[in-house]
Design an enzyme around this catalytic site. Structure first.
Site, PDB file in Angstrom:
ATOM      1  N   LEU A  65      11.193 -20.051  -4.244  1.00 52.44           N
ATOM      2  CA  LEU A  65      10.168 -19.240  -3.574  1.00 52.44           C
ATOM      3  C   LEU A  65       8.811 -19.364  -4.292  1.00 52.44           C
ATOM      4  O   LEU A  65       8.739 -19.253  -5.515  1.00 52.44           O
ATOM      5  CB  LEU A  65      10.625 -17.781  -3.577  1.00 52.44           C
ATOM      6  CG  LEU A  65       9.766 -16.783  -2.808  1.00 52.44           C
ATOM      7  CD1 LEU A  65       9.856 -17.036  -1.308  1.00 52.44           C
ATOM      8  CD2 LEU A  65      10.213 -15.339  -3.113  1.00 52.44           C
ATOM      9  N   HIS A  71       2.658   3.502  -8.838  1.00 51.16           N
ATOM     10  CA  HIS A  71       2.428   2.086  -9.138  1.00 51.16           C
ATOM     11  C   HIS A  71       3.629   1.500  -9.892  1.00 51.16           C
ATOM     12  O   HIS A  71       4.049   0.378  -9.631  1.00 51.16           O
ATOM     13  CB  HIS A  71       1.142   1.912  -9.960  1.00 51.16           C
ATOM     14  CG  HIS A  71      -0.097   2.320  -9.217  1.00 51.16           C
ATOM     15  ND1 HIS A  71      -0.329   1.946  -7.920  1.00 51.16           N
ATOM     16  CD2 HIS A  71      -1.169   3.079  -9.583  1.00 51.16           C
ATOM     17  CE1 HIS A  71      -1.500   2.447  -7.521  1.00 51.16           C
ATOM     18  NE2 HIS A  71      -2.010   3.149  -8.508  1.00 51.16           N
ATOM     19  N   ASP A 107       0.824  -1.207   0.000  1.00 54.19           N
ATOM     20  CA  ASP A 107       0.000   0.000   0.000  1.00 54.19           C
ATOM     21  C   ASP A 107       0.863   1.265   0.000  1.00 54.19           C
ATOM     22  O   ASP A 107       2.018   1.244   0.426  1.00 54.19           O
ATOM     23  CB  ASP A 107      -0.916  -0.020   1.242  1.00 54.19           C
ATOM     24  CG  ASP A 107      -2.043   0.983   1.133  1.00 54.19           C
ATOM     25  OD1 ASP A 107      -2.361   1.418   0.009  1.00 54.19           O
ATOM     26  OD2 ASP A 107      -2.608   1.346   2.183  1.00 54.19           O
TER      27      ASP A 107
HETATM   28  C1  IPE Z   1      -5.361  -2.589  -0.251  1.00 51.88           C
HETATM   29  O1  IPE Z   1      -5.033  -1.258  -0.419  1.00 51.88           O
HETATM   30  C2  IPE Z   1      -5.318  -3.280  -1.580  1.00 51.88           C
HETATM   31  C3  IPE Z   1      -3.993  -3.438  -2.153  1.00 51.88           C
HETATM   32  C4  IPE Z   1      -2.855  -3.100  -1.609  1.00 51.88           C
HETATM   33  C5  IPE Z   1      -3.952  -4.052  -3.440  1.00 51.88           C
HETATM   34  P1  IPE Z   1      -6.162  -0.134  -0.598  1.00 51.88           P
HETATM   35  O2  IPE Z   1      -5.446   1.155  -0.729  1.00 51.88           O
HETATM   36  O3  IPE Z   1      -7.080  -0.519  -1.682  1.00 51.88           O
HETATM   37  O4  IPE Z   1      -6.951  -0.240   0.781  1.00 51.88           O
HETATM   38  P2  IPE Z   1      -7.720   0.876   1.602  1.00 51.88           P
HETATM   39  O5  IPE Z   1      -8.665   1.530   0.656  1.00 51.88           O
HETATM   40  O6  IPE Z   1      -6.700   1.819   2.141  1.00 51.88           O
HETATM   41  O7  IPE Z   1      -8.389   0.120   2.708  1.00 51.88           O
HETATM   42  C1  IPE Z   2      -1.437   0.341  -3.397  1.00 54.53           C
HETATM   43  O1  IPE Z   2      -1.213   1.700  -3.381  1.00 54.53           O
HETATM   44  C2  IPE Z   2      -1.673  -0.194  -4.792  1.00 54.53           C
HETATM   45  C3  IPE Z   2      -3.050  -0.624  -5.067  1.00 54.53           C
HETATM   46  C4  IPE Z   2      -4.018  -0.641  -4.196  1.00 54.53           C
HETATM   47  C5  IPE Z   2      -3.355  -1.049  -6.417  1.00 54.53           C
HETATM   48  P1  IPE Z   2      -2.418   2.743  -3.413  1.00 54.53           P
HETATM   49  O2  IPE Z   2      -2.751   3.022  -4.824  1.00 54.53           O
HETATM   50  O3  IPE Z   2      -3.548   2.272  -2.572  1.00 54.53           O
HETATM   51  O4  IPE Z   2      -1.732   4.012  -2.771  1.00 54.53           O
HETATM   52  P2  IPE Z   2      -2.372   4.964  -1.676  1.00 54.53           P
HETATM   53  O5  IPE Z   2      -2.809   4.095  -0.546  1.00 54.53           O
HETATM   54  O6  IPE Z   2      -3.518   5.655  -2.336  1.00 54.53           O
HETATM   55  O7  IPE Z   2      -1.270   5.863  -1.302  1.00 54.53           O
HETATM   56 MG    MG Z   3      -4.019   2.470  -0.625  1.00 54.39          MG
END
Ligand code: IPE
Ligand code: IPE
Ligand code: MG
Length: 244
Positions: free
Chosen positions: A126, A32, A15
């Site tokens: 792995l 990303h 995240d």
């Molecule tokens: C969780 O992150 C999903 C992934 C890392 C793929 P999100 O950014 O979607 O989760 P929330 O919205 O903070 O709970």
């Molecule tokens: C995690 O990073 C990647 C996915 C959920 C696809 P985020 O895109 O949720 O990044 P933040 O949490 O908005 O910073």
């Molecule tokens: Mg996120």
């Protein structure tokens, strides 16, 4: 660094890509891209440490509700990743596995995921599982449906359904439960990830965003895990087979 206990299975909620990018004035999609670039290092660090399985939350079922452009970019990123990294995964003896509601994914990506799984199935290193269009609640619901079907067909007795039977109908039936769950970017929540499987996992949250999650950060999480006392409801620590 030699650690007393090494988790057999580490689950990671990757995240914070968007916030990482925003902090340096970049578009979310750059986060990303930077996040995808971290994967190789983390896999290498896990393998080197003696971890056997890692499971990476890459895209949730709920993430489909993001802006269309962002979703499109993520699908393209995955497609490119599979095109360019499969040879390397094979060379590095990695087993590639994908879980989630994969039928939601674009059909050409489904084909690439199957191909990556097939071509790495006989590897012995792995075991890397990526979760795409994943929802733990849906996974459990689907397991309930499958068991209900078997009961209606008279193939199983509802009274005899065990926890093992439920687990064997989850996407993760071939994997041991995670010993350690890591979440980056400081959020203290599990966001519908592996709800059944993490019942007794140790939790580790770092303030670092996923694009900042280096091999060294992974090592820090392993060091924290090594100091944890896992009691599984008992009064004394219980040594699981998972611990080295
Ligand atoms: C969780 O992150 C999903 C992934 C890392 C793929 P999100 O950014 O979607 O989760 P929330 O919205 O903070 O709970
Ligand atoms: C995690 O990073 C990647 C996915 C959920 C696809 P985020 O895109 O949720 O990044 P933040 O949490 O908005 O910073
Ligand atoms: Mg996120």
């Amino acid at each position: 660094m030699s650690l007393e206990k090494i988790p057999q299975h580490v689950a990671l909620i990757m995240d914070g890509n968007g916030r990482w990018a925003g902090r340096q004035g970049l578009a979310r999609i750059r986060g990303h891209q930077a996040g995808a670039d971290r994967l190789e290092d983390v896999m290498r660090a896990a393998e080197k440490a003696g971890v056997k399985y890692i499971t990476l939350y890459a895209f949730s079922k709920e993430n489909w509700h993001r802006p269309k452009d962002e979703v499109q970019f993520l699908m393209q990123l995955l497609s490119n990743y599979l095109d360019h990294k499969l040879a390397e995964l094979k060379k590095n003896n990695i087993v590639f596995n994908a879980i989630g509601c994969l039928t939601d994914m674009p059909s050409e990506i489904q084909a690439k995921l199957s191909r990556a799984a097939e071509e790495t199935a006989s590897n012995t290193g792995l075991f890397v599982t990526f979760a795409f269009s994943y929802s733990s609640r849906l996974e459990i619901t689907e397991a309930c449906r499958a068991l209900a079907r078997l009961a209606v067909q008279g193939k199983i007795d509802p009274e005899m359904i065990s926890e093992k039977d439920v687990a064997s109908h989850l996407y993760t039936s071939a994997l041991p439960d995670p010993d350690l769950l890591i979440r980056t970017s400081g959020e203290m929540r599990v966001s519908n990830f592996l709800l059944w499987q993490i019942s007794y996992a140790e939790l580790y949250v770092t303030e670092k965003c996923w694009p900042e999650f280096t091999a060294e950060e992974f090592q820090k999480a392993l060091a924290a895990y090594s100091l944890r006392e896992r009691r599984f409801g008992r009064t004394e620590p219980l040594n699981t087979g998972a611990d080295a």
